[in-house]
Design a protein around this motif. Structure first.
Motif, short mmCIF file in Angstrom:
data_model
loop_
_atom_site.label_atom_id
_atom_site.label_comp_id
_atom_site.label_asym_id
_atom_site.label_seq_id
_atom_site.Cartn_x
_atom_site.Cartn_y
_atom_site.Cartn_z
N MET A 192 0.84 -1.21 0.00
CA MET A 192 0.00 0.00 0.00
C MET A 192 0.87 1.26 0.00
O MET A 192 1.85 1.34 0.74
N SER A 193 0.51 2.22 -0.83
CA SER A 193 1.30 3.45 -0.91
C SER A 193 1.03 4.33 0.31
O SER A 193 0.05 4.13 1.03
N VAL A 194 1.90 5.32 0.55
CA VAL A 194 1.69 6.21 1.70
C VAL A 194 0.39 7.01 1.54
O VAL A 194 -0.24 7.38 2.53
N ILE A 195 0.01 7.25 0.30
CA ILE A 195 -1.25 7.98 0.07
C ILE A 195 -2.44 7.11 0.51
O ILE A 195 -3.30 7.56 1.25
N ASP A 196 -2.43 5.87 0.06
CA ASP A 196 -3.50 4.94 0.48
C ASP A 196 -3.49 4.78 1.99
O ASP A 196 -4.54 4.67 2.63
N ASP A 197 -2.31 4.74 2.52
CA ASP A 197 -2.13 4.55 3.96
C ASP A 197 -2.83 5.66 4.75
O ASP A 197 -3.60 5.40 5.68
N LEU A 198 -2.55 6.88 4.36
CA LEU A 198 -3.15 8.02 5.06
C LEU A 198 -4.66 8.04 4.84
O LEU A 198 -5.44 8.25 5.77
N ALA A 199 -5.07 7.78 3.59
CA ALA A 199 -6.50 7.79 3.29
C ALA A 199 -7.23 6.74 4.13
O ALA A 199 -8.32 7.00 4.64
N SER A 200 -6.62 5.60 4.29
CA SER A 200 -7.34 4.57 5.06
C SER A 200 -7.38 4.93 6.55
O SER A 200 -8.31 4.54 7.25
N GLU A 201 -6.39 5.70 7.01
CA GLU A 201 -6.46 6.20 8.40
C GLU A 201 -7.61 7.20 8.55
O GLU A 201 -8.36 7.16 9.51
N PHE A 202 -7.74 8.10 7.57
CA PHE A 202 -8.84 9.07 7.61
C PHE A 202 -10.19 8.36 7.58
O PHE A 202 -11.12 8.73 8.27
N ALA A 203 -10.26 7.30 6.76
CA ALA A 203 -11.53 6.61 6.57
C ALA A 203 -12.00 5.92 7.85
O ALA A 203 -13.16 5.58 7.99
N ARG A 204 -11.08 5.74 8.78
CA ARG A 204 -11.48 5.12 10.05
C ARG A 204 -12.14 6.10 11.00
O ARG A 204 -12.72 5.72 12.00
N LEU A 205 -12.04 7.39 10.68
CA LEU A 205 -12.65 8.41 11.54
C LEU A 205 -14.17 8.41 11.36
O LEU A 205 -14.66 8.09 10.27
N PRO A 206 -14.91 8.76 12.42
CA PRO A 206 -16.37 8.74 12.30
C PRO A 206 -16.88 9.71 11.25
O PRO A 206 -16.38 10.84 11.15
N GLY A 207 -17.81 9.26 10.45
CA GLY A 207 -18.44 10.13 9.47
C GLY A 207 -17.63 10.36 8.22
O GLY A 207 -17.99 11.17 7.37
N ILE A 208 -16.48 9.69 8.08
CA ILE A 208 -15.65 9.89 6.89
C ILE A 208 -15.63 8.61 6.05
O ILE A 208 -15.22 7.56 6.52
N GLY A 209 -16.11 8.76 4.84
CA GLY A 209 -16.13 7.62 3.93
C GLY A 209 -14.86 7.60 3.08
O GLY A 209 -13.99 8.46 3.24
N ARG A 210 -14.78 6.66 2.17
CA ARG A 210 -13.58 6.51 1.34
C ARG A 210 -13.29 7.74 0.48
O ARG A 210 -12.16 8.20 0.39
N LYS A 211 -14.39 8.26 -0.11
CA LYS A 211 -14.23 9.40 -1.01
C LYS A 211 -13.65 10.60 -0.26
O LYS A 211 -12.69 11.22 -0.72
N THR A 212 -14.29 10.91 0.88
CA THR A 212 -13.83 12.06 1.67
C THR A 212 -12.41 11.82 2.15
O THR A 212 -11.58 12.75 2.18
N ALA A 213 -12.08 10.59 2.50
CA ALA A 213 -10.73 10.29 2.98
C ALA A 213 -9.69 10.63 1.91
O ALA A 213 -8.66 11.23 2.21
N THR B 108 -6.81 13.60 1.92
CA THR B 108 -5.42 13.24 1.66
C THR B 108 -4.85 14.10 0.53
O THR B 108 -3.74 14.65 0.65
N HIS B 109 -5.62 14.25 -0.55
CA HIS B 109 -5.12 15.04 -1.67
C HIS B 109 -5.04 16.52 -1.33
O HIS B 109 -4.16 17.23 -1.82
N HIS B 110 -5.92 16.96 -0.43
CA HIS B 110 -5.82 18.35 0.03
C HIS B 110 -4.46 18.55 0.74
O HIS B 110 -3.75 19.52 0.48
N LEU B 111 -4.10 17.61 1.59
CA LEU B 111 -2.83 17.73 2.32
C LEU B 111 -1.63 17.64 1.39
O LEU B 111 -0.56 18.17 1.68
N LEU B 112 -1.81 16.96 0.26
CA LEU B 112 -0.71 16.88 -0.71
C LEU B 112 -0.53 18.21 -1.44
O LEU B 112 0.57 18.53 -1.91
N LYS B 113 -1.63 18.96 -1.53
CA LYS B 113 -1.59 20.22 -2.27
C LYS B 113 -1.03 21.37 -1.43
O LYS B 113 -0.39 22.26 -1.95
N VAL B 114 -1.30 21.34 -0.12
CA VAL B 114 -0.86 22.46 0.73
C VAL B 114 0.64 22.37 0.99
O VAL B 114 1.28 21.35 0.69
N ALA B 115 1.19 23.45 1.57
CA ALA B 115 2.61 23.46 1.88
C ALA B 115 2.94 22.34 2.87
O ALA B 115 2.13 22.05 3.74
#
Ligand SMILES: [Zn+2]
Ligand SMILES: [Zn+2]
Lengths: 253, 194
Positions: free
Chosen positions: B1-22, B26-33
């Motif tokens: 699993m890539s580090v991107i997938d890794d982070l996304a799957s961590e987000f997806a474990r949070l309440p109310g966050i589905g795969r898409k939002t995760a 993740t991509h938002h964090l890749l875009k910011v500084a």
């Protein structure tokens, strides 16, 4: 995506996201159902405080083909049973009835089961006599309705009638009474003695007419509790006692 | 699993966050500084490292005892019992309460196998010294919250402690006409002389 309107009783609610709730319902038209009530946890939600366990109403939702979770669009309150929360034994009993239905009811219409649950919850709200009799009686009647009733009048092995003062056994595995003569032919670990008094009281708990009067207490209450708990665990719940049964036993101790 | 997938799957474990939002997060964090992403990581790290349960009231805090238990200005005669630590913030910011808190860690739920032993009830009882005169039960206005309040009343009342429950009623700003039957019935039952 057909819009369904059906009578429903809320069995359990789960918080979902910041603002929504998932409800497990027993509905009259579709049996057991799960719906999501979006925004139900907001103080000014259009569902208000209605979406609570043990509440009856008319639920309207979009039933999506092949989906497990439907979206609730309306719930018209018919009867709330908040009073069940004010006394722990009643609350425990209502939890037990709900858990039996949740675990074992089909996702298909069953009018008798639907009304049996409502009657059971009403009894729990209104009963002024011995609550334990009411809880055991209502639990057994749900189990009967679900098709798992034990045979208690006749030996499940030889079919001989069992008379009133006869010592016999209860076979959890076989799901009923076993006469003393057949006892020697079986070696099941799930066998336990069933004294005449306990058998008589069990018959009273099983058949709705004439029911055991809740005005008096069960003489064999601990044995009845053990039997119901183990019967459910053995037949319905992969040998594990129901959570609500443990909770109930602690309240009755 | 890539580090991107890794982070996304961590987000997806949070309440109310589905795969898409995760993946969106993740991509938002890749875009910011990169510093910004690291700031988030550090905040999470610091929180996990420093926040603990208060050994008295079970509140979540960086200090033990927590800021309420250790504050001498708080009224020690009254304890407000809540389901979760997050409820404390809501009650305290209302400004209507200056006493101490106690976090139960949930409420009684037969179907989930949660009885009194699974909640912080024993530690509540051990806090009830001669100073404590009132316990306010601020569990949620649900059947479970009601049952939990009934249980606390049953065990605390014999000890001579006044046990009260938050009033339930019409929401501020709500319109009577649109209130549901349960809420109106409770507002009536909880009416007071004016
Ligand atoms: Zn036989
Ligand atoms: Zn504290």
């Amino acid at each position: 995506m057909p819009l369904v309107t059906t009578e429903a009783t809320v069995l359990k609610t789960y918080e979902y996201s910041e603002t929504s709730k998932i409800l497990r319902l027993l509905t009259r038209d579709l049996g057991l159902c799960s719906v999501i009530a979006k925004g139900a946890r907001r103080p000014k939600s259009r569902f208000g405080g209605l979406l609570e366990p043990f509440t009856d109403g008319e639920a309207t939702f979009y039933a999506k083909e092949g989906r497990e979770l439907h979206t609730l669009s309306g719930f018209e309150l018919h009867r709330e049973r908040q009073a069940l929360g004010r006394e722990l034994v009643r609350y425990a009993g209502a939890g037990l009835l709900s858990e039996i239905v949740l675990r074992f009811a089909p996702a298909a219409a069953d009018d008798e089961l639907f009304f049996q649950l409502r009657r059971g919850l009403d009894h729990l709200v209104e009963e002024n006599g011995d609550l334990e009799i009411v809880i055991l009686q209502q639990a057994w009647q749900l189990i009967e309705r679900l098709g798992f009733a034990p045979s208690i009048d006749r030996c499940t092995l030889c079919g001989a009638g069992i008379v009133g003062d006869e010592d016999c056994f209860f076979d959890l595995g076989g799901g009923g009474a076993i006469c003393a003569r057949c006892r020697t032919r079986t070696s099941g670990l799930s066998l336990r003695p069933l004294k005449p008094r306990a058998r008589a009281e069990l018959i009273g708990l099983l058949s709705p007419r004439p029911p055991l009067p809740a005005a008096r207490r069960l003489e064999t209450a601990p044995a009845q509790r053990d039997l119901l708990r183990d019967f459910i665990a053995y037949h319905l719940a992969d040998h594990r006692p129901l959570n609500s049964f443990r909770f109930l036993e602690e309240r009755l101790r | 699993m890539s580090v991107i997938d890794d982070l996304a799957s961590e987000f997806a474990r949070l309440p109310g966050i589905g795969r898409k939002t995760a993946y969106r997060l993740t991509h938002h964090l890749l875009k910011v500084a990169p510093e910004e992403a690291c700031r988030l990581a550090r905040a999470i790290d610091a929180m996990a490292e420093r926040v603990r349960r208060c050994s008295i009231c079970h509140n979540l805090s960086e200090s033990d005892p927590c800021e309420y238990c250790s504050n001498p200005a708080r009224d020690r005669t009254t304890i407000c019992v809540v389901e979760e630590a997050s409820d404390i913030r809501a009650i305290d910011s209302s400004g209507g309460f200056r006493g101490l808190y106690h976090v139960l860690g949930g409420c009684l739920s037969p179907l989930d196998g949660i009885g009194p032993d699974e909640l912080n009830v024993e530690s509540l009882q051990s806090r009830l010294d001669e100073n404590v005169r009132e316990v306010i039960v601020a569990t949620n206005p649900s059947v479970e919250g009601e049952a939990t309040a009934a249980y606390l009343h049953k065990i605390l009342d014999p000890r001579g402690i006044r046990v009260t429950r938050l009033a339930r009623g019409l929401p501020v700003g709500g319109d009577l006409e649109y209130a549901d039957g349960v809420t109106i019935a409770q507002a009536l039952a909880g009416r007071r002389v004016i």
